[in-house]
Design an enzyme around this catalytic site. Structure first.
Site, PDB file in Angstrom:
ATOM      1  N   ASP A   1      12.415  47.605  22.003  1.00  0.00           N
ATOM      2  CA  ASP A   1      13.445  47.937  22.997  1.00  0.00           C
ATOM      3  C   ASP A   1      13.140  47.235  24.325  1.00  0.00           C
ATOM      4  O   ASP A   1      13.935  47.313  25.269  1.00  0.00           O
ATOM      5  CB  ASP A   1      13.637  49.452  23.160  1.00  0.00           C
ATOM      6  CG  ASP A   1      12.374  50.182  23.561  1.00  0.00           C
ATOM      7  OD1 ASP A   1      11.311  49.537  23.697  1.00  0.00           O
ATOM      8  OD2 ASP A   1      12.443  51.417  23.741  1.00  0.00           O
ATOM      9  N   SER A   2      12.023  46.494  24.377  1.00  0.00           N
ATOM     10  CA  SER A   2      11.776  45.573  25.496  1.00  0.00           C
ATOM     11  C   SER A   2      12.914  44.566  25.604  1.00  0.00           C
ATOM     12  O   SER A   2      13.033  43.875  26.610  1.00  0.00           O
ATOM     13  CB  SER A   2      10.440  44.846  25.302  1.00  0.00           C
ATOM     14  OG  SER A   2      10.378  44.266  24.013  1.00  0.00           O
TER      15      SER A   2
ATOM     16  N   ASP B   1      12.311  49.239  16.977  1.00  0.00           N
ATOM     17  CA  ASP B   1      12.112  50.380  17.871  1.00  0.00           C
ATOM     18  C   ASP B   1      13.255  51.377  17.783  1.00  0.00           C
ATOM     19  O   ASP B   1      14.426  50.983  17.736  1.00  0.00           O
ATOM     20  CB  ASP B   1      12.038  49.891  19.324  1.00  0.00           C
ATOM     21  CG  ASP B   1      10.612  49.816  19.837  1.00  0.00           C
ATOM     22  OD1 ASP B   1       9.726  50.479  19.271  1.00  0.00           O
ATOM     23  OD2 ASP B   1      10.396  49.075  20.816  1.00  0.00           O
TER      24      ASP B   1
ATOM     25  N   LYS C   1       9.642  52.132  14.812  1.00  0.00           N
ATOM     26  CA  LYS C   1       8.549  52.519  15.719  1.00  0.00           C
ATOM     27  C   LYS C   1       9.104  53.519  16.714  1.00  0.00           C
ATOM     28  O   LYS C   1      10.225  53.341  17.199  1.00  0.00           O
ATOM     29  CB  LYS C   1       7.994  51.292  16.441  1.00  0.00           C
ATOM     30  CG  LYS C   1       6.935  51.642  17.499  1.00  0.00           C
ATOM     31  CD  LYS C   1       6.193  50.442  17.999  1.00  0.00           C
ATOM     32  CE  LYS C   1       6.887  49.664  19.081  1.00  0.00           C
ATOM     33  NZ  LYS C   1       7.224  50.447  20.283  1.00  0.00           N
TER      34      LYS C   1
ATOM     35  N   GLU D   1       7.875  56.178  20.159  1.00  0.00           N
ATOM     36  CA  GLU D   1       6.869  56.522  21.151  1.00  0.00           C
ATOM     37  C   GLU D   1       6.627  58.029  21.162  1.00  0.00           C
ATOM     38  O   GLU D   1       7.590  58.799  21.107  1.00  0.00           O
ATOM     39  CB  GLU D   1       7.333  56.066  22.547  1.00  0.00           C
ATOM     40  CG  GLU D   1       7.555  54.565  22.650  1.00  0.00           C
ATOM     41  CD  GLU D   1       8.063  54.136  24.022  1.00  0.00           C
ATOM     42  OE1 GLU D   1       8.081  54.961  24.957  1.00  0.00           O
ATOM     43  OE2 GLU D   1       8.435  52.952  24.146  1.00  0.00           O
TER      44      GLU D   1
ATOM     45  N   GLU E   1      -0.841  50.970  23.729  1.00  0.00           N
ATOM     46  CA  GLU E   1      -0.445  50.093  24.844  1.00  0.00           C
ATOM     47  C   GLU E   1      -1.072  50.565  26.156  1.00  0.00           C
ATOM     48  O   GLU E   1      -1.052  51.760  26.482  1.00  0.00           O
ATOM     49  CB  GLU E   1       1.089  50.098  24.972  1.00  0.00           C
ATOM     50  CG  GLU E   1       1.570  49.278  26.165  1.00  0.00           C
ATOM     51  CD  GLU E   1       3.065  48.986  26.168  1.00  0.00           C
ATOM     52  OE1 GLU E   1       3.770  49.413  25.222  1.00  0.00           O
ATOM     53  OE2 GLU E   1       3.520  48.327  27.119  1.00  0.00           O
TER      54      GLU E   1
END
Ligand code: KIV
Length: 275
Positions: free
Chosen positions: A43-44, A82, A112, A114, A181
């Protein structure tokens, strides 16, 4: 070699894993050709592709759109996508429904997400639905407002313990790998040694089982230069010079030349004959 969730798990302690972000077909094709083990449709993309200040505005539809393009380029590279902000935070039903769309419409092979102990039910539900999950702990960008900025995490004993406890919980919930990270390198080493699943570091030190970078950062295409990034090429300069040369050649009539033009037999006669 075909990279799968199973080959990722089997790599632990045997082989380091490489992962790069990719958001489009052309870049993913180069990653595949280079032998990168996995591409992350991160999602960057909100920052490096869409120009947002953070990842929070990225939608599930954005992720599906980019992931499908990436997946079309990947035969051997594992495609991980993401789950964007708010696509799994409201509970297991949303998590499974949205993770399912990333697989069915985006052709992701894994997702993925978080978060640690707060999200073990969502991770377990996705795994139960046969959607492999990669965890993500430490400086998790979707928590930028809660953290008060993009700050290194796990610096105190309590914070380091919390990340280790989260890592164990993510593994126990069924994740096949874990991104770490923005944490101190010795904490990255400790978590990597404690877990049975591979850790993929980004600013988490050299002892992680693999590494991931945003491709624009390592290629020299982004303005930001966090400490953990190594520039493997000055891609920005290469592009700038090519764009400048193109601009000049268009303006001074040097481009296109005869070799970039279509020439047909008896063309002059044809042109004379048309009215
Ligand atoms: O979105 C992303 O690119 C990521 C990486 C930085 C791990 O989550």
């Amino acid at each position: 070699m075909k990279n799968t969730v199973a080959t990722f798990k089997a790599a632990k302690g045997r082989m380091k894993l490489s992962m790069l972000t990719a958001y489009d077909y052309s870049t993913a094709k180069i990653a595949e050709e280079a032998g990168i083990n996995a591409v992350l449709v991160g999602d960057s993309l909100g920052m490096v592709m869409l120009g947002y200040p953070d990842t929070l505005r990225v939608t599930l539809d954005d992720m599906i759109h980019h992931c499908a393009a990436v997946a079309r380029a990947c035969q051997n590279t594992l495609v991980v996508c993401d789950m964007p902000f708010m696509s799994y935070h409201s509970g297991v039903l949303d998590a499974v429904k949205n993770g399912g769309r990333l697989v069915q419409e985006g052709r992701a092979q894994a997702v993925k997400l978080e978060g640690g102990r707060d999200f073990v039910q969502e991770i377990a539900s996705l795994v139960r639905a046969q959607i492999p999950v990669m965890g993500h702990l430490g400086l998790t960008p979707q928590s930028v407002n809660a953290f008060g900025g993009f700050k290194v995490q796990g610096k105190s004993q309590a914070a380091a313990q919390a990340i280790l406890d989260d890592a164990r919980a993510v593994q126990d919930a069924g994740a096949f790998a874990l991104v770490l990270e923005g944490i101190p390198r010795l904490l990255g080493e400790k978590i990597s040694a404690e877990l049975e699943i591979p850790t993929i570091g980004i600013g988490a030190g050299e002892k992680c089982d693999g590494q991931v970078l945003v491709w624009q950062d390592m290629f020299g295409l982004s303005d930001r230069q966090p400490k953990f990034v190594k520039r493997f090429a000055n891609g920005g300069e290469i592009m700038l010079n090519a764009f400048k040369q193109y601009d000049q050649e268009v303006k001074n009539g040097q481009f296109p030349g005869i070799s970039q033009s279509y020439v047909v037999e008896c063309e002059e006669d044809i042109i004379k004959a048309i009215k």
